[in-house]
Design a protein around this motif. Structure first.
Motif, mmCIF file in Angstrom:
data_model
loop_
_atom_site.group_PDB
_atom_site.id
_atom_site.type_symbol
_atom_site.label_atom_id
_atom_site.label_comp_id
_atom_site.label_asym_id
_atom_site.label_seq_id
_atom_site.Cartn_x
_atom_site.Cartn_y
_atom_site.Cartn_z
ATOM 1 N N LYS A 36 0.832 -1.210 0.000
ATOM 2 C CA LYS A 36 0.000 0.000 0.000
ATOM 3 C C LYS A 36 0.868 1.262 0.000
ATOM 4 O O LYS A 36 2.077 1.185 0.263
ATOM 5 N N TYR A 40 5.046 1.644 0.029
ATOM 6 C CA TYR A 40 5.742 2.405 1.073
ATOM 7 C C TYR A 40 6.730 3.404 0.434
ATOM 8 O O TYR A 40 7.837 3.619 0.919
ATOM 9 N N HIS A 161 -5.755 -7.858 13.335
ATOM 10 C CA HIS A 161 -4.568 -7.006 13.228
ATOM 11 C C HIS A 161 -4.137 -6.593 14.636
ATOM 12 O O HIS A 161 -4.976 -6.377 15.507
ATOM 13 N N SER A 196 4.839 -6.928 10.255
ATOM 14 C CA SER A 196 6.296 -7.113 10.407
ATOM 15 C C SER A 196 6.708 -7.319 11.859
ATOM 16 O O SER A 196 7.463 -8.247 12.179
ATOM 17 N N ARG A 211 1.942 -11.051 7.006
ATOM 18 C CA ARG A 211 1.657 -9.864 6.194
ATOM 19 C C ARG A 211 2.720 -8.789 6.405
ATOM 20 O O ARG A 211 2.460 -7.731 6.970
ATOM 21 N N GLY A 213 5.102 -5.642 5.818
ATOM 22 C CA GLY A 213 5.247 -4.423 5.028
ATOM 23 C C GLY A 213 6.649 -3.888 5.280
ATOM 24 O O GLY A 213 7.621 -4.272 4.629
ATOM 25 N N LEU A 214 6.762 -3.082 6.319
ATOM 26 C CA LEU A 214 8.000 -2.332 6.579
ATOM 27 C C LEU A 214 9.284 -3.157 6.508
ATOM 28 O O LEU A 214 10.285 -2.721 5.948
ATOM 29 N N TYR A 350 7.703 4.695 8.554
ATOM 30 C CA TYR A 350 6.615 4.510 7.588
ATOM 31 C C TYR A 350 6.270 5.846 6.914
ATOM 32 O O TYR A 350 6.102 5.931 5.714
HETATM 33 C C1 LIG Z 1 -0.068 -2.154 6.610
HETATM 34 C C2 LIG Z 1 -0.542 -3.475 7.069
HETATM 35 C C3 LIG Z 1 0.362 -4.509 7.322
HETATM 36 C C4 LIG Z 1 1.857 -4.337 7.249
HETATM 37 O O1 LIG Z 1 2.335 -3.674 8.387
HETATM 38 P P1 LIG Z 1 3.913 -3.481 8.639
HETATM 39 O O2 LIG Z 1 3.982 -2.942 10.001
HETATM 40 O O3 LIG Z 1 4.375 -2.513 7.603
HETATM 41 O O4 LIG Z 1 4.529 -4.819 8.464
HETATM 42 C C5 LIG Z 1 -0.155 -5.746 7.670
HETATM 43 N N1 LIG Z 1 -1.485 -5.939 7.774
HETATM 44 C C6 LIG Z 1 -2.386 -4.964 7.547
HETATM 45 C C7 LIG Z 1 -3.840 -5.243 7.683
HETATM 46 C C8 LIG Z 1 -1.948 -3.698 7.200
HETATM 47 O O5 LIG Z 1 -2.830 -2.717 6.978
#
Ligand SMILES: *Cc1c(COP(=O)(O)O)cnc(C)c1O
Length: 367
Positions: A36, A40, A161, A196, A211, A213-214, A350
């Protein structure tokens, strides 16, 4: 003379290496790589193309998902906030996009839609973050209706989450994991909980789908101090994918007592050389980076002095500096963690990464 303007160097090999390091932490789980906010800030399509082994991609907006499809990305793509209007359901079906369902409006829209083919649905339960997700006591109702709907591909995926996974000192995460377990343990569906920080610090949160991201982008998600991390730790092994650079466009001698920049916000205590670097908040460099924020010039850390301008920053090169106009400046990335710059600017990495603006040049390496 040719000076480098603000440039984000994107290292594709670092991205692949980080992917493999994360995979090594949780080898048996599937990976949804989170892309998203323009990956990043690293480029949405660009990042997706470098990750052919990701099991799925996660985005926040349908436009991001459609851009990935238009770029030829064939992996599953999940809308992490779900759809925003019933009209989008047909678009999801045609483009084979998966959706999260987190509220009654979405449940109703899916139940009533006329779709050519069923949609893959991730049911999101709120286990304590209190942002998105159905309440635990609504779970069986949502589960039943989604499981019976002709518009939904079976089986569902169950998810939640975590709100505090970056903090290993609180017990919030333990409670969230326990509640998620308790609600879903009797169900055979695949489950997903970990971002992460949880992938790294909370192994019991990994379940079937992680899942990240960072961390994929080579940045630590933890608020841990680095002395708590040992040498072979995943957080030590990941490398920044983005290195933000620019160059010195002026070097000026100033004398003790003179001030620098807007508002005369910094006064020289002794004679020194001021370097002007061509990057500012117009490029996404944080205006709140205070006096002292480090910048790498010729491999040496020098402090920002004076206010960040739209197109420039000023640094104190010291009275005996040999740096000259045209020399490379690194703002963050390899050799200077963005985590550290974020602290100086009282924000989080972020925000810095995804605030990189359009005028920043992109240079892709190791592709
Ligand atoms: C953004 C997001 C992630 C990733 O989060 P990070 O801290 O960047 O790893 C995972 N799950 C959901 C639902 C998110 O919105």
């Amino acid at each position: 003379m040719t000076f480098r303007t603000a440039t984000a160097v994107i290292d594709c090999q670092a991205l692949v290496d980080n992917f493999n390091i994360i995979k090594g932490l949780a080898p048996k789980t599937k990976m949804l790589a989170v892309l998203k906010a323009n990956g990043y800030g690293h480029g949405l399509e660009r990042i997706a193309k470098v990750l052919p082994h990701a099991d799925a991609f996660g985005v926040a907006r349908i436009d991001e998902a459609l851009a990935l499809r238009a770029a030829g990305i064939i992996q599953p793509i999940v809308l992490l906030e779900g759809f925003f209007s019933p009209d989008e359901l047909a678009i999801l079906a045609v483009n084979d996009l998966q959706t999260i369902v987190h509220n009654q409006e979405q449940l109703t829209a899916i139940s009533q839609a006329q779709l050519d083919r069923p949609l893959k649905v991730w049911l999101k339960i709120d286990t304590g973050m209190h942002r998105l997700g159905i309440n635990p006591d609504e779970f069986s109702h949502f589960y039943k209706l989604l499981s019976q709907s002709e518009n939904v591909q079976q089986p569902l995926i169950l998810m939640s989450h975590l709100g505090c996974a970056d903090d290993v000192e609180t017990d919030t995460t333990t409670h969230q994991i326990a509640l998620f377990e308790q609600l879903t343990s009797e169900f055979n569906e695949e489950k997903s909980l970990a971002n992460s920080a949880a992938i790294y610090a909370w192994p019991t949160a990994r379940f079937d789908w992680i899942r990240p991201g960072l961390m994929l982008y080579g940045v630590s998600p933890m608020t841990l101090s680095s002395d708590k991390i040992s040498g072979d730790d995943a957080l030590v092994k990941i490398t920044p994918v983005m290195t933000l650079q620019s160059s010195l466009i002026a070097v000026r001698k100033i004398t003790a007592g003179e001030t620098v920049g807007y508002g005369s916000a910094w006064t020289a205590k002794k004679d020194t050389n001021i370097g002007v670097v061509a990057i500012g908040y117009g490029d996404g460099y944080p205006r709140h980076a205070t006096n002292g924020t480090p910048v790498l010039i010729n491999g040496r850390r020098v402090p920002i002095v004076g206010r960040v301008s739209m197109d420039m920053i000023t640094v104190d090169l010291g009275c005996s500096s040999q740096d000259s106009v045209g020399d490379l400046a690194t703002l963050w990335g390899k050799g200077l963690p963005v985590e550290e710059i974020a602290q100086w600017a009282t924000t989080i990495p972020y925000e810095l990464l995804c605030n990189i603006t359009r005028r920043v040049q992109i240079e892709v390496i190791n592709n």
